[in-house]
Write a protein that holds these residues in place. Structure first.
Motif: not given
Lengths: 110, 201
Positions: B165-168, B158-161, B90-92, B76-85
């Motif tokens: 940048e992260i679109p809306e 896969v879609q992020l690779m 910060e795609v990578s 749960s917290i690692t996904y949270g860090f992913g959301m903050i990134a």
């Protein structure tokens, strides 16, 4: 401008510190729940009550720190849906238990 | 001044319709909550109907339960860090945190399948008693949701690779999965409390 745009329009999102606070609270509450059962320090009904309280608080912690629920006006519909569902589920569970226990009693099946 | 107010109200109004995807997903989660509520009600009614077979006290072990709970909580917290990134674009880092979350989730599903296989091997499968039927239905429904979450994580990775940048649109996909993943953790709190710990008292 872009900051003004993203912060109110995007879903409210936490900071690293809010996630860590939530995580630490969740770990403490989980450990407490395990501890209460493992230590056998309370009576069975006391243990059950303690578990229920700990789980309830932990659900609130998760809702606040991880799902970022709040009472902002932009979340009004989310909250309305949520409280409707909680009410529905409470009626569902308590109602089911009441009806099935009552039936069992009348059928003398226990 | 007057112009300012109109802009603000327009912006405010617009906001209510801005993320219908995320709101729609929230409504789906609420219906999912009703499914789990029904399964908990079934378990509450049937948990004493062991038909001479083992009860929860005989079957459940602290160690496996603690491991599963820890994996899901950390994920749960690692996904949270992913959301903050993701909010910082910060795609990578997002891919890295999603990967960590995936591995933790996979570990959870692995432990659960292992536990189920062990129980079924000893003849305590869902066909043993009403208690075990309701136990397997409830816990495996949660496990199935986690498995769907894992497939979803891989899809997003896969879609992020290869993107920078992260679109809306991607952001609302990530937000929906965030809600889903944290929701499953909340369901697990109820499972480990009312299904496991409460029957081990």
């Amino acid at each position: 401008m872009s900051d003004l745009h993203t912060s109110p329009s995007g879903e409210s999102h936490g900071s690293v510190s809010s996630y860590i606070i939530g995580f630490v609270l969740a770990v403490i509450l989980t450990a407490a729940a395990f501890g209460v059962v493992v230590s056998h320090s309370l009576s069975p009904s006391g243990t059950l009550t303690a578990l229920a309280v700990l789980a309830f608080v932990q659900v609130l912690v998760h809702l606040h720190y991880f799902l970022h629920m709040g009472n902002g006006s932009e979340q009004r519909w989310n909250n309305m849906c949520f409280f409707f569902t909680v009410g529905f589920v409470v009626i569902l569970i308590i109602g089911t238990m009441f009806i099935m226990n009552n039936t069992a009693l009348h059928m003398m099946s226990r | 001044m007057a112009h300012d107010t109109t802009v603000q109200t327009a912006g405010h109004d617009e906001h209510h319709h801005e993320s219908p995807v995320v709101f729609g997903f929230w409504v789906y989660l609420m219906t999912d909550c009703i499914i789990f509520g029904s399964l908990f009600a079934v378990f509450a009614v049937l948990h004493n109907q062991v038909n001479g077979g083992p009860s929860g006290r005989d079957l459940f072990e602290y160690k496996g339960l603690a491991e599963e709970t820890a994996l899901l909580l950390i994920s749960s917290i690692t996904y949270g860090f992913g959301m903050i990134a993701a909010h910082k674009n910060e795609v990578s880092k997002v891919i890295m945190w999603l990967g960590v979350t995936f591995l933790l989730g996979l570990g959870f599903v692995g432990l659960e399948l292992n536990e189920f296989a062990h129980m079924i091997h000893e003849g305590n499968g869902p066909d043993r008693s009403a208690f075990l039927s309701s136990f397997f239905t409830l816990v495996s429904t949660h496990g199935l949701h986690v498995t769907c979450g894992l497939i979803w994580i891989v899809t997003l990775i896969v879609q992020l690779m290869g993107t920078t940048e992260i679109p809306e649109r991607m952001m609302s996909k990530l937000t929906c999965l965030s809600l889903f993943w944290h929701f499953l953790d909340i369901v697990w709190i109820c499972v480990f409390t009312y299904v496991y710990l409460a029957s081990m008292i």
